[in-house]
Design a protein around this motif. Structure first.
Motif, PDB file in Angstrom:
ATOM      1  N   ARG A 150    -136.131  50.342   3.516  1.00 56.16           N
ATOM      2  CA  ARG A 150    -135.190  50.364   2.223  1.00 56.16           C
ATOM      3  C   ARG A 150    -136.014  51.898   2.575  1.00 56.16           C
ATOM      4  N   THR A 151    -135.781  53.065   2.572  1.00 56.46           N
ATOM      5  CA  THR A 151    -135.774  54.527   2.869  1.00 56.46           C
ATOM      6  C   THR A 151    -135.653  55.158   1.035  1.00 56.46           C
ATOM      7  N   ALA A 152    -135.962  56.769   1.000  1.00 59.87           N
ATOM      8  CA  ALA A 152    -135.089  56.971  -0.166  1.00 59.87           C
ATOM      9  C   ALA A 152    -133.752  58.178   0.895  1.00 59.87           C
ATOM     10  N   THR A 153    -133.271  57.333   1.929  1.00 58.80           N
ATOM     11  CA  THR A 153    -132.524  58.020   2.812  1.00 58.80           C
ATOM     12  C   THR A 153    -131.715  57.179   2.962  1.00 58.80           C
ATOM     13  N   GLY A 154    -131.576  55.966   2.743  1.00 59.78           N
ATOM     14  CA  GLY A 154    -130.951  54.488   2.806  1.00 59.78           C
ATOM     15  C   GLY A 154    -132.000  53.621   3.843  1.00 59.78           C
ATOM     16  N   LEU A 155    -131.368  52.036   3.950  1.00 59.78           N
ATOM     17  CA  LEU A 155    -131.642  51.497   5.092  1.00 59.78           C
ATOM     18  C   LEU A 155    -132.558  52.019   6.952  1.00 59.78           C
ATOM     19  N   VAL A 156    -133.154  52.086   7.236  1.00 62.98           N
ATOM     20  CA  VAL A 156    -133.089  51.994   8.874  1.00 62.98           C
ATOM     21  C   VAL A 156    -133.561  50.629   9.735  1.00 62.98           C
ATOM     22  N   GLY A 157    -134.174  50.802  10.461  1.00 65.53           N
ATOM     23  CA  GLY A 157    -134.502  49.296  10.751  1.00 65.53           C
ATOM     24  C   GLY A 157    -133.237  49.019  12.551  1.00 65.53           C
ATOM     25  N   LEU A 158    -134.049  48.688  13.213  1.00 63.24           N
ATOM     26  CA  LEU A 158    -133.434  48.222  15.210  1.00 63.24           C
ATOM     27  C   LEU A 158    -131.843  47.809  14.775  1.00 63.24           C
ATOM     28  N   ASP A 159    -132.059  46.760  13.434  1.00 62.65           N
ATOM     29  CA  ASP A 159    -131.042  45.376  13.014  1.00 62.65           C
ATOM     30  C   ASP A 159    -129.706  46.523  12.512  1.00 62.65           C
ATOM     31  N   VAL A 160    -130.376  47.381  11.566  1.00 63.27           N
ATOM     32  CA  VAL A 160    -128.861  48.248  11.346  1.00 63.27           C
ATOM     33  C   VAL A 160    -128.111  48.250  12.551  1.00 63.27           C
ATOM     34  N   HIS A 161    -128.901  49.405  13.401  1.00 65.88           N
ATOM     35  CA  HIS A 161    -128.211  49.509  14.868  1.00 65.88           C
ATOM     36  C   HIS A 161    -127.635  48.125  15.755  1.00 65.88           C
ATOM     37  N   ARG A 162    -128.164  47.404  15.451  1.00 63.25           N
ATOM     38  CA  ARG A 162    -127.487  46.340  15.853  1.00 63.25           C
ATOM     39  C   ARG A 162    -126.260  45.321  15.597  1.00 63.25           C
ATOM     40  N   ALA A 163    -125.863  45.649  14.145  1.00 66.24           N
ATOM     41  CA  ALA A 163    -125.251  45.264  13.678  1.00 66.24           C
ATOM     42  C   ALA A 163    -123.930  46.532  13.945  1.00 66.24           C
ATOM     43  N   ALA A 164    -124.215  47.572  13.618  1.00 66.37           N
ATOM     44  CA  ALA A 164    -123.061  48.499  14.482  1.00 66.37           C
ATOM     45  C   ALA A 164    -121.988  48.715  15.953  1.00 66.37           C
ATOM     46  N   ARG A 165    -123.681  47.654  16.406  1.00 60.72           N
ATOM     47  CA  ARG A 165    -123.073  47.968  18.296  1.00 60.72           C
ATOM     48  C   ARG A 165    -121.962  47.048  18.297  1.00 60.72           C
ATOM     49  N   VAL A 166    -122.746  45.732  17.882  1.00 61.55           N
ATOM     50  CA  VAL A 166    -121.679  44.339  17.789  1.00 61.55           C
ATOM     51  C   VAL A 166    -120.397  45.099  16.845  1.00 61.55           C
ATOM     52  N   ALA A 167    -119.520  45.840  15.509  1.00 59.89           N
ATOM     53  CA  ALA A 167    -118.414  46.162  15.012  1.00 59.89           C
ATOM     54  C   ALA A 167    -118.297  47.178  16.306  1.00 59.89           C
ATOM     55  N   GLY A 168    -118.869  47.869  16.611  1.00 56.42           N
ATOM     56  CA  GLY A 168    -118.507  48.851  18.440  1.00 56.42           C
ATOM     57  C   GLY A 168    -117.621  47.982  19.358  1.00 56.42           C
ATOM     58  N   VAL A 169    -118.001  47.239  19.445  1.00 62.53           N
ATOM     59  CA  VAL A 169    -117.223  46.277  20.767  1.00 62.53           C
ATOM     60  C   VAL A 169    -116.007  45.777  19.899  1.00 62.53           C
ATOM     61  N   ALA A 170    -115.501  45.538  18.719  1.00 60.25           N
ATOM     62  CA  ALA A 170    -114.455  45.117  18.611  1.00 60.25           C
ATOM     63  C   ALA A 170    -113.396  45.401  18.399  1.00 60.25           C
ATOM     64  N   HIS A 171    -112.484  44.729  17.884  1.00 55.10           N
ATOM     65  CA  HIS A 171    -110.837  45.681  17.973  1.00 55.10           C
ATOM     66  C   HIS A 171    -110.460  45.422  16.765  1.00 55.10           C
ATOM     67  N   GLY A 172    -109.102  46.730  15.984  1.00 51.61           N
ATOM     68  CA  GLY A 172    -109.242  46.949  14.940  1.00 51.61           C
ATOM     69  C   GLY A 172    -108.269  45.640  14.273  1.00 51.61           C
ATOM     70  N   GLY A 173    -108.883  44.966  12.913  1.00 47.68           N
ATOM     71  CA  GLY A 173    -108.171  43.764  12.573  1.00 47.68           C
ATOM     72  C   GLY A 173    -108.869  42.839  13.220  1.00 47.68           C
ATOM     73  N   GLN A 174    -110.573  42.945  13.046  1.00 50.51           N
ATOM     74  CA  GLN A 174    -111.662  41.527  14.082  1.00 50.51           C
ATOM     75  C   GLN A 174    -112.615  41.751  13.533  1.00 50.51           C
ATOM     76  N   VAL A 175    -112.849  40.710  12.890  1.00 55.09           N
ATOM     77  CA  VAL A 175    -114.202  40.661  12.228  1.00 55.09           C
ATOM     78  C   VAL A 175    -115.512  39.533  13.515  1.00 55.09           C
ATOM     79  N   LEU A 176    -116.218  40.187  13.853  1.00 57.62           N
ATOM     80  CA  LEU A 176    -117.520  39.413  15.215  1.00 57.62           C
ATOM     81  C   LEU A 176    -118.563  39.580  14.258  1.00 57.62           C
ATOM     82  N   VAL A 177    -119.161  38.428  15.051  1.00 58.64           N
ATOM     83  CA  VAL A 177    -120.350  37.505  14.158  1.00 58.64           C
ATOM     84  C   VAL A 177    -121.552  37.573  14.672  1.00 58.64           C
ATOM     85  N   SER A 178    -122.510  38.159  14.696  1.00 57.29           N
ATOM     86  CA  SER A 178    -123.477  38.010  15.823  1.00 57.29           C
ATOM     87  C   SER A 178    -124.209  36.741  16.045  1.00 57.29           C
TER      88      SER A 178
END
Length: 882
Positions: A65-93
């Motif tokens: 947690r920083t002054a500008t929000g949460l940072v870390g490699l797992d934050v980016h990994r979460a975005a990558r998981v969402a990035g391969v999904a289609h609209g309406g889809q919920v993906l779980v690592s």
């Protein structure tokens, strides 16, 4: 969405465009929240039959947690998981699925979609799809790199892609507005990894794909087109050249082609790229090279170093180091000391990814401190990279060797000589140092420009004039190569370097006390490291003593204003003790006074130097030297609390300065006399101050004006004229841009004036600003006085446990610099000690004060600014202490 987050105890961290980033303390609540949101979207009557399709990704991991929000490699990994999904889809690592699998709600299940390569090019991730009543279940294949609809040959990467968000966005924008972008930079700066990440993110199923052509192993320019053809799996055709076949096949296609490592094939790559741009209108090229292609239509992106650290947390360089250390099985517990070590390692490695990864690999067998302390031998330390990498990428030396081997002899000689600079340099300095028998001065500009093009010299265009610098890794390598030429070559470069900067110093001398002083102070500050190196060279040889003294005389006003003094004093004192007989005596006198000024916190060392300078001045009859020596001797008498001895000296200085009609000397002498007169005749102070300010204004010496205002305010504080002191200090602070090294003095004194007026909040602001300013400038005295100010505030607020630690820290700092407290600080200090000791008792006070004395600079800085803990607050003593 926000309503659902609230129902499931989710915390909204950030929104970007139409994207939400939220965190949950419970993985089960996170999954339930995602399902709830999807159901609400499907049932929302406001959509009037339209379908709003939202893709979601769920991942579990660590973040800071920083002054500008949460940072870390797992934050980016979460975005990558969402990035391969289609609209309406919920993906779980996989990591999130493991935490929720045993506690899925009724009617909720996880569908195993298999392993997929995400667009961070890291290791494959097993992906699951959340299935529940009210959610869609049928979707096309995931938009991962394994999807046949996304043709590519992008290789998996062992390590995660860390940071570089702005860089990826900038390169993508360049590729969208043009068709050829070249990523350039020094070997090991991360060109290839950045290019691969950009390529992966541009792979969206529109067009014919993204392909990487690796040219590092290609040694013959004649087969570059063949290498591209083979990578794209285009069959050869008898009777046609590889380039003709390639252009014919690619003319109708929409492709992104990444040409990696072009520098050793620059001519052939430039020719092929030009042909592709002309004949294949839908082909885009992303190239990496230590030298640009130099053709029409090329956009150049110089890959910057990774950010080292930020005010709100660790920078990308430190995150990369920690990630690669974890990959070696080393988990680093980040306390304040470890955080500073990691940041320092990354800083000394210039934020260069290859060097940082090699350093992180060393944590398998070394402590952080050991890695840090051995970086001066980095070419021996930083070996043992990935065995799968090219040989020239497995060690730091190998990658720099590769760049050096591509230079011609004049470029190599120039690079070797540029290693003589410390920090940045401008073109006239490069011409002075690099021009010799084998290189004409008129050729240096072209040679430096060529080294910039080849990413071995960096150019800084922030100011009015271009400046250059070598990354420290490149500088160390070039210095080793210069040493191989022999000691004569090394001393020749150092001699030309010292001669150039002595010339700069003597030019600056005439402006440091006049109206252009701010400009020249900044000009010298830009070359501060080079000035120090020149002084070090001259101090190393008795034959350079007279030049060393000329440096001291020329830069006395600069050194005593802004530069931390200890190391310069150590260089100058040995020569002052035993100067060669042939050295000019007046010059020697000036050097003695500068030496005394550099030791002004060590009166035992300063006083003999001032007395010797005064004797030299009277012996030689040099009036200017005599005025300065008289005033200096009077200042020392005041600090030793012997004002009666100093007063006649100050009066003689003022009389002689008036006869010389020199406003600079007169302002300084009057300032000294004002301080001494205040002890016995405070009514004389306003008239002396007015005359001194008029003299400083006549000379255009703005810093002298501000110093006079500060000193007059100190006199007012001593005599209890608090409002007068505050007005004078605020008047000085309004011109803080011109204050330079005086700023912390003004801020600390302003803090005392506001404290005396019971304005504790404003006083704290002044002391904290002084603390930040002193840390930025490396000013030990400023840090000590700022810490004392904060300690007194804590004692007054009855946070006596905290006050005791800060008082101990301040005492330790004053002792280390040899500072003697004088009024009013000595009184403030003693009152705070008495108050804290009375509240805590002698034993507890000493225990806490000893803790403060043991603190280093960084720990003391962080403690001073941290909020107090309950145990640091003590009740008011039964009997108030005066």
């Amino acid at each position: 969405m926000r309503a659902a987050l609230g129902r499931h105890q989710g915390e909204e961290v950030d929104t970007q465009g139409d994207a939400f980033f939220a965190v949950f303390s419970s993985p089960r609540a996170c999954l339930a929240g995602a399902i709830d949101i999807q159901r609400a979207m499907a049932a929302d009557p406001l959509l009037a039959g339209e379908k709003l399709r939202v893709r979601m990704g769920i991942h579990s991991g660590e973040a800071e947690r920083t002054a500008t929000g949460l940072v870390g490699l797992d934050v980016h990994r979460a975005a990558r998981v969402a990035g391969v999904a289609h609209g309406g889809q919920v993906l779980v690592s996989e990591s999130a699925a493991a935490l929720v699998r045993s506690s899925l709600g009724e009617g909720v299940s996880l569908l195993d979609l298999g392993s997929h390569r995400l667009k961070d090019l890291g290791q494959p991730e097993r992906i699951y799809q959340a299935a529940a009543d009210g959610l869609e279940t049928d979707f096309p294949p995931l938009k991962s790199l394994d999807n046949p609809a996304l043709p590519n040959n992008l290789p998996a990467q062992v390590g995660s892609f860390v940071g570089r968000r702005s860089e990826v966005a900038q390169v993508r924008e360049l590729l969208q507005s043009g068709r050829l972008v070249t990523l350039t930079g020094a070997g090991g700066c991360g060109k290839t990894r950045l290019a691969l990440q950009v390529a992966a993110e541009l792979l969206d199923g529109v067009g014919d794909g993204v392909f990487l052509v690796e040219l590092a192993a290609v040694l013959d320019e004649a087969v570059v087109a063949d290498a591209v053809r083979e990578t794209l799996r285009i069959a050869p055709q008898p009777g046609r050249s590889a380039e003709e076949v390639l252009l014919g096949a690619l003319e109708p296609q929409r492709l992104l082609v990444v040409l990696d490592n072009c520098e050793h094939l620059i001519g052939a790559c430039a020719k092929l790229a030009d042909s592709l741009l002309r004949h294949c209108p839908n082909v885009r090229l992303l190239t990496t090279s230590r030298e640009t292609l130099g053709i029409s239509g090329e956009s150049i992106y110089r890959v910057p170093s990774l950010s080292i650290s930020r005010e709100d947390g660790l920078g990308d360089a430190a995150l990369l180091f920690l990630d690669r250390a974890r990959g070696q099985g080393v988990a680093i517990d980040l306390g304040p000391a470890e955080r500073e070590l990691v940041a320092s390692i990354c800083r000394r490695l210039d934020g260069m990814p290859l060097a940082i990864e090699l350093a992180a690999a060393r944590t398998r067998s070394m402590s952080l401190a050991s890695v840090h302390d051995r970086l001066d031998q980095r070419f021996r330390l930083l070996t043992g990279g990935s065995r799968s990498a090219l040989e020239r990428q497995q060690t730091l030396r190998a990658t720099v060797d590769w760049s050096y081997s591509l230079l011609n002899e004049a470029e190599r000689a120039t690079l070797r000589r540029l290693s003589g600079f410390a920090g940045g340099f401008d073109l006239p300095a490069a011409e002075a140092v690099c021009a010799a028998e084998d290189i004409d001065v008129f050729d240096v500009a072209d040679l430096v420009g060529s080294l910039v093009d080849k990413s071995l010299v960096a150019i800084d265009r922030a100011g009015a004039d271009d400046r250059y610098h070598l990354l420290e890794t490149i500088r160390q390598y070039a210095a080793e190569r210069l040493l191989e030429e022999g000691e004569t070559a090394v001393r020749s470069v150092a001699g030309r370097h010292a001669e150039h900067y002595l010339s700069l110093a003597t030019t600056a001398e005439h402006f440091l006390t006049g109206p252009e002083q701010v400009h020249w102070m900044r000009r010298l500050s830009a070359d501060d490291e080079n000035l120090r190196r020149a002084v070090e060279h001259l101090a190393s040889d008795r034959a350079g003593t007279e030049q060393l003294f000329r440096f001291a005389k020329a830069l006395g006003a600069y050194w005593l204003a802004d530069v931390p003094f200890a190391e310069l004093s150590e260089l100058l004192l040995p020569r002052l003790a035993d100067p060669p007989a042939e050295v000019d005596r007046v010059l020697y006198g000036y050097a003695l006074l500068v030496g005394a000024g550099l030791n002004r916190f060590q009166l035992g060392a300063a006083m003999p130097l001032v007395e010797r300078a005064l004797a030299v001045a009277r012996e030689t009859g040099d009036e200017r030297l005599l005025v300065i020596a008289l005033a200096g001797s009077a200042d020392c008498s005041f600090i030793l609390r012997a004002s009666s001895d100093g007063l006649p000296l100050a009066e003689e200085a003022v009389e002689r300065a008036r006869r010389l009609q020199d406003p600079v000397l007169l302002a300084a002498s009057l300032g000294t006399l004002m301080t001494l007169r205040a002890e016995t005749d405070p009514q004389a102070v306003p008239a002396l101050l007015e005359e001194a300010l008029a003299a400083a204004a006549l000379a255009g010496n703005k810093r002298a004006e501000l110093s006079l205002l500060n000193n007059a305010a100190v006199v007012a504080l001593r005599t209890g004229e608090i409002e007068v002191a505050e007005r004078q200090l605020e008047r000085a602070y309004e011109r803080r841009e011109e204050l330079g090294g005086l700023l912390h003095h003004v801020l600390v004194n302003l803090g005392w004036a506001r404290w005396e007026r019971k304005l504790d909040g404003e006083a704290r602001t002044s002391f904290e600003e002084a603390l930040h300013q002193s840390r930025r400038n490396g000013d030990s005295a400023g840090l000590a006085y700022s810490t004392l100010g904060l300690a007194c505030l804590e004692a007054a607020a009855r946070r006596c446990g905290r006050a005791a630690v800060l008082l101990g820290s301040a005492d330790g700092q004053f002792e280390r610099i040899g500072e003697i407290l004088i009024a009013p600080e000595d009184r403030y200090h003693d009152e705070a000690v008495a108050s804290a000791r009375s509240a805590l008792g002698p034993e507890e006070y000493e225990r806490r004060a000893l803790r403060g004395r043991a603190m280093g600079v960084q720990e003391s800085f962080e403690f001073s600014l941290a909020p107090p803990s309950p145990e640091e607050t003590s009740p008011a003593p039964a009997t108030p202490v005066a």
